[in-house]
Design a protein around this motif. Sequence first.
Motif, PDB file in Angstrom:
ATOM      1  N   GLN A  34       0.814  -1.212   0.000  1.00 42.54           N
ATOM      2  CA  GLN A  34       0.000   0.000   0.000  1.00 42.54           C
ATOM      3  C   GLN A  34       0.848   1.262   0.000  1.00 42.54           C
ATOM      4  O   GLN A  34       0.541   2.236  -0.685  1.00 42.54           O
ATOM      5  CB  GLN A  34      -0.936   0.003   1.226  1.00 42.54           C
ATOM      6  N   HIS A  35       1.907   1.239   0.794  1.00 36.26           N
ATOM      7  CA  HIS A  35       2.751   2.430   0.914  1.00 36.26           C
ATOM      8  C   HIS A  35       4.168   2.107   0.440  1.00 36.26           C
ATOM      9  O   HIS A  35       4.787   1.145   0.920  1.00 36.26           O
ATOM     10  CB  HIS A  35       2.799   2.925   2.367  1.00 36.26           C
ATOM     11  N   VAL A  36       4.671   2.898  -0.456  1.00 44.31           N
ATOM     12  CA  VAL A  36       6.041   2.745  -0.962  1.00 44.31           C
ATOM     13  C   VAL A  36       6.840   3.970  -0.540  1.00 44.31           C
ATOM     14  O   VAL A  36       6.473   5.111  -0.869  1.00 44.31           O
ATOM     15  CB  VAL A  36       6.056   2.604  -2.500  1.00 44.31           C
ATOM     16  N   LEU A  37       7.895   3.751   0.195  1.00 46.79           N
ATOM     17  CA  LEU A  37       8.751   4.842   0.666  1.00 46.79           C
ATOM     18  C   LEU A  37      10.042   4.844  -0.151  1.00 46.79           C
ATOM     19  O   LEU A  37      10.635   3.802  -0.391  1.00 46.79           O
ATOM     20  CB  LEU A  37       9.082   4.660   2.153  1.00 46.79           C
ATOM     21  N   ARG A  38      10.462   6.039  -0.534  1.00 49.30           N
ATOM     22  CA  ARG A  38      11.700   6.180  -1.310  1.00 49.30           C
ATOM     23  C   ARG A  38      12.902   6.207  -0.362  1.00 49.30           C
ATOM     24  O   ARG A  38      12.885   6.915   0.644  1.00 49.30           O
ATOM     25  CB  ARG A  38      11.662   7.456  -2.148  1.00 49.30           C
ATOM     26  N   VAL A 102      10.738   3.239 -14.400  1.00 46.93           N
ATOM     27  CA  VAL A 102       9.459   3.693 -14.954  1.00 46.93           C
ATOM     28  C   VAL A 102       8.403   3.833 -13.863  1.00 46.93           C
ATOM     29  O   VAL A 102       7.722   4.859 -13.751  1.00 46.93           O
ATOM     30  CB  VAL A 102       8.973   2.717 -16.049  1.00 46.93           C
ATOM     31  N   GLU A 103       8.254   2.799 -13.022  1.00 49.59           N
ATOM     32  CA  GLU A 103       7.187   2.782 -12.015  1.00 49.59           C
ATOM     33  C   GLU A 103       7.357   3.889 -10.982  1.00 49.59           C
ATOM     34  O   GLU A 103       6.390   4.542 -10.582  1.00 49.59           O
ATOM     35  CB  GLU A 103       7.172   1.419 -11.322  1.00 49.59           C
ATOM     36  N   PHE A 104       8.593   4.111 -10.541  1.00 48.72           N
ATOM     37  CA  PHE A 104       8.837   5.096  -9.484  1.00 48.72           C
ATOM     38  C   PHE A 104       9.318   6.430 -10.034  1.00 48.72           C
ATOM     39  O   PHE A 104       9.741   7.303  -9.290  1.00 48.72           O
ATOM     40  CB  PHE A 104       9.843   4.527  -8.480  1.00 48.72           C
ATOM     41  N   GLN A 105       9.247   6.543 -11.380  1.00 49.90           N
ATOM     42  CA  GLN A 105       9.492   7.813 -12.077  1.00 49.90           C
ATOM     43  C   GLN A 105      10.875   8.403 -11.765  1.00 49.90           C
ATOM     44  O   GLN A 105      11.025   9.589 -11.469  1.00 49.90           O
ATOM     45  CB  GLN A 105       8.396   8.829 -11.714  1.00 49.90           C
ATOM     46  N   TYR A 106      11.874   7.533 -11.822  1.00 51.42           N
ATOM     47  CA  TYR A 106      13.249   8.019 -11.698  1.00 51.42           C
ATOM     48  C   TYR A 106      13.727   8.508 -13.064  1.00 51.42           C
ATOM     49  O   TYR A 106      13.445   7.881 -14.090  1.00 51.42           O
ATOM     50  CB  TYR A 106      14.177   6.908 -11.200  1.00 51.42           C
ATOM     51  N   PRO A 107      14.444   9.624 -13.077  1.00 50.92           N
ATOM     52  CA  PRO A 107      14.913  10.142 -14.370  1.00 50.92           C
ATOM     53  C   PRO A 107      16.006   9.258 -14.970  1.00 50.92           C
ATOM     54  O   PRO A 107      16.837   8.711 -14.250  1.00 50.92           O
ATOM     55  CB  PRO A 107      15.461  11.527 -14.017  1.00 50.92           C
TER      56      PRO A 107
END
Length: 213
Positions: A34-38, A102-107
């Motif tokens: 449910q929660h993904v922490l960077r 892609v999923e976590f939108q890293y450049p």
Amino acid sequence: PNNVAGTAEYFLDAGHWIPQYDYIYTENRTKLVQHVLRFENLTQEFDALMERYNLSYLKLPKKQHRSSSTIGNMTEAGKFSVYNMTRRHVQIIENLYWNDIVEFQYPVMSNKIKNSIFARNRNLYDQFKREIVIRQRKAAEQQKKVAEKIVKQIKAAENIVKATTTQRKSAAENTVKQKKAAENTVKAATTQKKSAAENIVKQKKATTTQKKS
């Protein structure tokens, strides 16, 4: 095969290198978390999550900083950073962790940034090679000095042995000469003794002849 993504064997075999995407989604893209922490904002996001559930007293342990290291100027603050990476490294990471990117939108690194990093890496690598060459030359010079010192010591030892041999030879020759001189002295003394005895005999004969006359 048994070690496909999502199976127990996969997680046991891949271990630390498993993409985060595989922890969060099933093969059918069903989200399990449910929660993904960077990680780069882990403390702040963890605190916010705990506060959301009235668990603000729970805190992450403080991060332990590694000691700095300057081995060959190829590391920064004791860590492997982007400045240590080659094009091959970046390609492997992008291929393996593309779903994470892609999923976590890293450049994704632009070619301009990559070229800048690789150019700097090249300079660091060249500098590292120069330092290694300098160290090898210094070590070779030191070894040469040690070798020259050993050669001098060997020559000095050879000279001592040579001088000792010469002294022994000279002493032996002197002993032979002294022996011969002693033999000559004994021979001369024997000759003188014999001559004296003969003279005494002659004198006795002469005296006897005179008395008869």
